[in-house]
Design an enzyme around this catalytic site. Structure first.
Site, short mmCIF file in Angstrom:
data_model
loop_
_atom_site.label_atom_id
_atom_site.label_comp_id
_atom_site.label_asym_id
_atom_site.label_seq_id
_atom_site.Cartn_x
_atom_site.Cartn_y
_atom_site.Cartn_z
N GLU A 148 0.90 -1.30 0.10
CA GLU A 148 -0.06 -0.05 0.25
C GLU A 148 0.78 1.22 -0.27
OE1 GLU A 148 -3.50 2.00 2.81
OE2 GLU A 148 -2.20 0.51 3.56
N GLU A 246 -12.23 2.97 5.37
CA GLU A 246 -11.04 3.14 6.27
C GLU A 246 -11.13 4.78 6.35
OE1 GLU A 246 -6.87 1.25 6.72
OE2 GLU A 246 -7.02 2.49 5.02
#
Length: 264
Positions: A148, A246
């Site tokens: 990520e 998120e």
């Protein structure tokens, strides 16, 4: 739309083991977590309590992070952390065991910050070694390692999709094919990446999508990002996985956007 609630950033007013049930009560069937323990290898009773919380809530654990160090203190992963190799590799077996018990297939491995005590070259070499080890370790349960790009942490070297994809290419050269890009649209946008171009070029190969709006890292619709359009286009181009929620929001307001179109 198949959403999964990140219970490490949402529902934090509740004790950790109560959050999966709260997500279920809010209408969701899947949750994801950052590493929910203080150590790379927690006690069996801690693992059992976490697994029971997921199972008792009746939700799927769709994703789990590898141990990333002391996140509140600013750590962002052990993958490239020279000197903590044994800790990361010990964590792989624990992650795989939890994944096997809960049917989890996606595991986020945060790359780690640049260190004054190591050269970037040494860190990058170790990162590929650790990612390959992680990929092999979770391949036994059909798992995927996620890599990520992250914003808000200047010392974290993966800022764009291209940065992460370059590392993924090295893992492929090393013989594994189950390391994939985690496309967090918030992080990519904040870092100035061309999110529509990333989607056009790579959506079918995304390992996971996460979302938050910008500015503020709030719920969809609180900022200016065309999240609905980006998700829809990713689907059109072949992405079939979960979309991780998120973002930051009080529990009482966390999911009110779900009653209206996400692209509002």
């Amino acid at each position: 739309m198949t959403y999964t609630v990140n219970c490490s950033i949402l529902l934090t007013e509740l004790p950790l083991h109560e959050r999966p049930a709260a997500a279920k009560a809010a209408g969701f069937d899947a949750v994801e977590f950052w590493w929910p323990f203080a150590e790379a290898v927690p006690a069996d009773k801690e693992i059992d309590a976490f697994v029971s919380a997921i199972k008792n809530a009746g939700v799927q654990l769709s994703g789990l992070n590898f141990f990333a160090g002391d996140m509140p203190a600013g750590d962002r992963g052990l993958v490239s952390w020279v000197g903590r190799e044994s800790e990361f590799k010990a964590n792989i077996a624990v992650v795989a065991a939890i994944g096997e018990r809960l049917g989890t297939k996606a595991f986020n491995a945060l790359y780690g910050n640049r260190l004054e005590s190591s050269t970037p070259e040494a860190q990058d070499e170790l990162a590929v070694e650790n990612l390959v080890a992680a990929a092999k370790g979770i391949a036994e349960i059909g798992g995927t390692v996620l890599l990520e790009p992250v914003s808000g942490t200047p010392a974290y070297p993966l800022k764009t999709a291209a940065d992460a994809l370059a590392v993924i290419a090295k893992t492929q050269e090393a013989g594994v094919d189950n390391v994939k890009l985690l496309a967090d649209f918030y992080h990519l946008a904040v870092n100035g990446d061309d999110v529509p171009a990333v989607i056009e070029q790579h959506a079918k190969d995304f390992g996971h999508i996460q979302i938050a709006d910008n500015p503020g890292r709030g719920a969809p619709g609180t900022g200016e990002l065309p999240l609905g359009e980006w998700i829809a286009r990713s689907r059109e181009l072949g992405y079939t996985g979960y979309v991780g929620l998120e973002y930051k929001a009080p529990a009482a307001e966390a999911f009110t956007w779900a009653i209206r179109p996400i692209a509002n």
